[in-house]
Every structure is written in structure tokens, then in C-alpha cells.
Write a protein that holds these residues in place. Sequence first.
Motif, PDB file in Angstrom:
ATOM      1  N   ARG A   1      92.615  49.938  84.013  1.00 26.15           N
ATOM      2  CA  ARG A   1      92.465  50.602  85.316  1.00 26.15           C
ATOM      3  C   ARG A   1      92.908  49.681  86.452  1.00 26.15           C
ATOM      4  O   ARG A   1      93.583  50.112  87.395  1.00 26.15           O
ATOM      5  CB  ARG A   1      91.004  51.014  85.527  1.00 26.15           C
ATOM      6  CG  ARG A   1      90.508  52.135  84.629  1.00 26.15           C
ATOM      7  CD  ARG A   1      89.055  52.394  84.951  1.00 26.15           C
ATOM      8  NE  ARG A   1      88.496  53.471  84.153  1.00 26.15           N
ATOM      9  CZ  ARG A   1      87.263  53.482  83.683  1.00 26.15           C
ATOM     10  NH1 ARG A   1      86.466  52.438  83.898  1.00 26.15           N
ATOM     11  NH2 ARG A   1      86.805  54.503  82.996  1.00 26.15           N
ATOM     12  N   SER A   2      92.527  48.414  86.351  1.00 27.02           N
ATOM     13  CA  SER A   2      92.888  47.453  87.398  1.00 27.02           C
ATOM     14  C   SER A   2      94.397  47.229  87.435  1.00 27.02           C
ATOM     15  O   SER A   2      94.994  47.126  88.522  1.00 27.02           O
ATOM     16  CB  SER A   2      92.155  46.128  87.173  1.00 27.02           C
ATOM     17  OG  SER A   2      90.760  46.292  87.301  1.00 27.02           O
ATOM     18  N   TYR A   3      95.027  47.152  86.278  1.00 22.15           N
ATOM     19  CA  TYR A   3      96.482  47.005  86.225  1.00 22.15           C
ATOM     20  C   TYR A   3      97.165  48.185  86.910  1.00 22.15           C
ATOM     21  O   TYR A   3      98.112  48.022  87.690  1.00 22.15           O
ATOM     22  CB  TYR A   3      96.969  46.917  84.776  1.00 22.15           C
ATOM     23  CG  TYR A   3      96.659  45.625  84.061  1.00 22.15           C
ATOM     24  CD1 TYR A   3      96.098  44.533  84.714  1.00 22.15           C
ATOM     25  CD2 TYR A   3      96.930  45.493  82.699  1.00 22.15           C
ATOM     26  CE1 TYR A   3      95.820  43.357  84.036  1.00 22.15           C
ATOM     27  CE2 TYR A   3      96.661  44.308  82.011  1.00 22.15           C
ATOM     28  CZ  TYR A   3      96.098  43.247  82.687  1.00 22.15           C
ATOM     29  OH  TYR A   3      95.817  42.084  82.013  1.00 22.15           O
ATOM     30  N   ILE A   4      96.689  49.383  86.596  1.00 20.58           N
ATOM     31  CA  ILE A   4      97.277  50.601  87.177  1.00 20.58           C
ATOM     32  C   ILE A   4      97.091  50.603  88.691  1.00 20.58           C
ATOM     33  O   ILE A   4      98.034  50.882  89.453  1.00 20.58           O
ATOM     34  CB  ILE A   4      96.653  51.860  86.545  1.00 20.58           C
ATOM     35  CG1 ILE A   4      97.052  51.967  85.069  1.00 20.58           C
ATOM     36  CG2 ILE A   4      97.075  53.121  87.306  1.00 20.58           C
ATOM     37  CD1 ILE A   4      96.286  53.013  84.287  1.00 20.58           C
ATOM     38  N   ALA A   5      95.868  50.293  89.150  1.00 19.42           N
ATOM     39  CA  ALA A   5      95.594  50.261  90.593  1.00 19.42           C
ATOM     40  C   ALA A   5      96.469  49.223  91.294  1.00 19.42           C
ATOM     41  O   ALA A   5      96.991  49.464  92.393  1.00 19.42           O
ATOM     42  CB  ALA A   5      94.116  49.965  90.834  1.00 19.42           C
TER      43      ALA A   5
END
Length: 390
Positions: A184-188
Motif C-alpha cells: 500500500r505504501s509503495y502504491i501511495a
Amino acid sequence: MKICNGWRRFLLCLPLVFLLPHIFSVLELHQTSTLEDLHKKQIKKFDHLVLGPAAGEGLHDRLQCQGIKALNKTHFSASTDNSNYGENIAFVTVFTTYDSSIDRAIGGKSRDLVTVGKISYNKLERSMAILNVFINFIQVTMPQSNIIILTDPASKLPVHRSRVAIYPIQGEYSRDKLMLQRIRSYIAFLETRLEEHSQRQGHLNHYIFTDSDVAVIDDLGQIFKNYPNFDLAFTFRNNKEQPLNSGFIAVRGTPDGIRRGKVFLQEVLKVYRSKYIKASRMLGDQLALAWVVKSYPSFDAKRFTRPQAFLEEIGSASVLFLPCAIYNWTPPEGAGQFHGMTLDVKVVHFKGSRKRLMLESWNFLNSSSSSDVSDMLCLILKSGRTKYDF
């Protein structure tokens, strides 16, 4: 039997009928206990480096060691200043800290201190030491690179280093959900890069997402120059169930590369949630990643058995697959370890209980001018099969 002829001898032999099974049971129990004790000794974690035999002895394309002295040298790329080409490399990692009250001093002494060299660490300090060594290796090998730490906004990281930025992202950073949150953090992060891309002029920023327990020991900017047509890259190994490792992901910093990388990771996240949510603490992301890749009918999974980089179209993205033996070498598991260490290894991943080995390796490299990377790799190769106290 002659020895048991007659009633008298029969009566003398009769107790043996009952005693022999008991004797064999005792012997079997003793043997089992011995094996269990041996197993316990084998899985014991050590508080110091333990040198063993170096795998790959006699193989011409593998690192050869005599003690912790390299007999042949690893093939490192000539360091390039990517900024001269209008391209920068940024390393991105997810890192957070947890309440370590359990480890706080009791009666003036910590319950869980670990000493490496001349420094003692509690659990929180150990994690921070690993993060700092992660930064150290990058700044020695690729000094022009930036390092971005994605973290929980509630986590106050005491990191004040040049070219290092803390980037808070809201999410669920509990230990049980950290691997899920990492995606999720990578995507954000990629979403923000895409939004800001139009505002940046001149330099192009490529991104390499890694775990914080890796040592970058060679210039990785070569990936983007040697393979100019990929959008994102993963590392693979010859493992049927888990051929892909999520501890190393490269994304080309063009608008198309960032967009396609984001879409690809969104698909992995979707599969993660729907199929592997029970493995959210660990491995779920790797299982989901492999599922997404293998779900494309044209993909040939047999290519994972050959340690050679290859390019494949997966959906709308051009995906580069890089061998773990070079770009994500892991002691003691991982592709290539049991056949030694390749001479062109670029990234060493200290997964699991090898964190002490990561700190010890940096200390060794940093100890004197005579220590070089090849000798340090001998230290890792000969120590990598042992479990340590981190």
C-alpha cells in the motif's frame, strides 16, 4: 534354540522376552533424545560470528575464500554518476518502530541487550542500527543516490542523515499487517510521484524499493542503462512456490513506468487481499506476486529455473526479471547460495536471523583500509548458514 532347551532354561530365558522390548524402547528413546538435542543445537542462535565452509569451492565463476581472505575478486561495475545523464536513483524502504517497553531497563539493566563489537543494543536500537547500516552501504556504493523512508506518521524516527528523507504515509503498520501495508505504501508513494512528475524539470528519478536489511555493494544504476525498455523489475529464484522475492523492486522513473508500476502493484494488492490475506504477516505478498505473473497464459515459468535476466510483457507493463543470485543474494537460502556466491553479486539480503551478520559485515568493511568488499563477502559466505541472535 539349544540355549533354551528344557524347562529350566525356558524359565531362565522367559524374562528376556519381556525385557528385550523394553531395552529396545529405551535405546530408541535415547536415540530420539540425542537427535532432538542435536537439532536444538543446530537451531541455536549465536551471539558471535561462526565461520563454516564456503559453498562454491572449486567453481571458477564463484567467490573463492581462504579464511576470510578472497582468493579472487568480485566483478564490480565502474561507479557512474547518474546525474551526469540527467538520471538519479532513489532507494525507497518501508520502516517503522514498535513499542519496546518490554525491553526497557528493569533495575537499571535491559532484559534483552545484544552486543555487536563494542556497542550494546536493545530491540529498538537494533532495528535503527540495521537501518543506518542499510544507509551506510548505499552512501558508500552509490553516494549520489537519495534514500526515502516510508513510515507510520506516529513513528518518530531518529534519522538525520544527508540525502535521507522521512516520508510519512498513513496506514496499518502492525507487525501482522506490515507486508500488506508495504505494498500500500509503495502504491501511495508512486501516486505522489506521478502527480509531482509534471512539476519536475531536468532530472529523471528512478526508484528501487528494497527491504532495509539489504547491503547494496555495487552500482545499481546499471540496471536502467543496460535494460532500457522495462517499466518495473523483480528478482527471481528457482523456487516453484515462491519464485519471486518482493524485497527488491525497481521502477523506471518515467510517467509511463511509474503509472504501469503502480497499476501492477495494485493488481498484486488485489490478489493479496482476496487469496493470501491469511499470510499477511509474511510471504503473502510474494505468493500474490507470483500468482499475478503466472496467471498470464503466455508466461513460461520454466524461465525461473535459469539464472539469466529476461524481459516479459505482463498486462500493460514490461517487466524485467533479474536473478536473485546477483541482485538479491541471500545467505543461506536463496538462489545460488548452495553453489556459492557469484563474482558479480550486487545486493546481499540479510533475511531472517542474519541481522547480526549485516552489522558485523559493515564493521569489518569499515574496520581498516586493508578490508575490501571481496574479503567482506567471504565473511558473509562463510557465516551465512548460521542463525544469530537478532
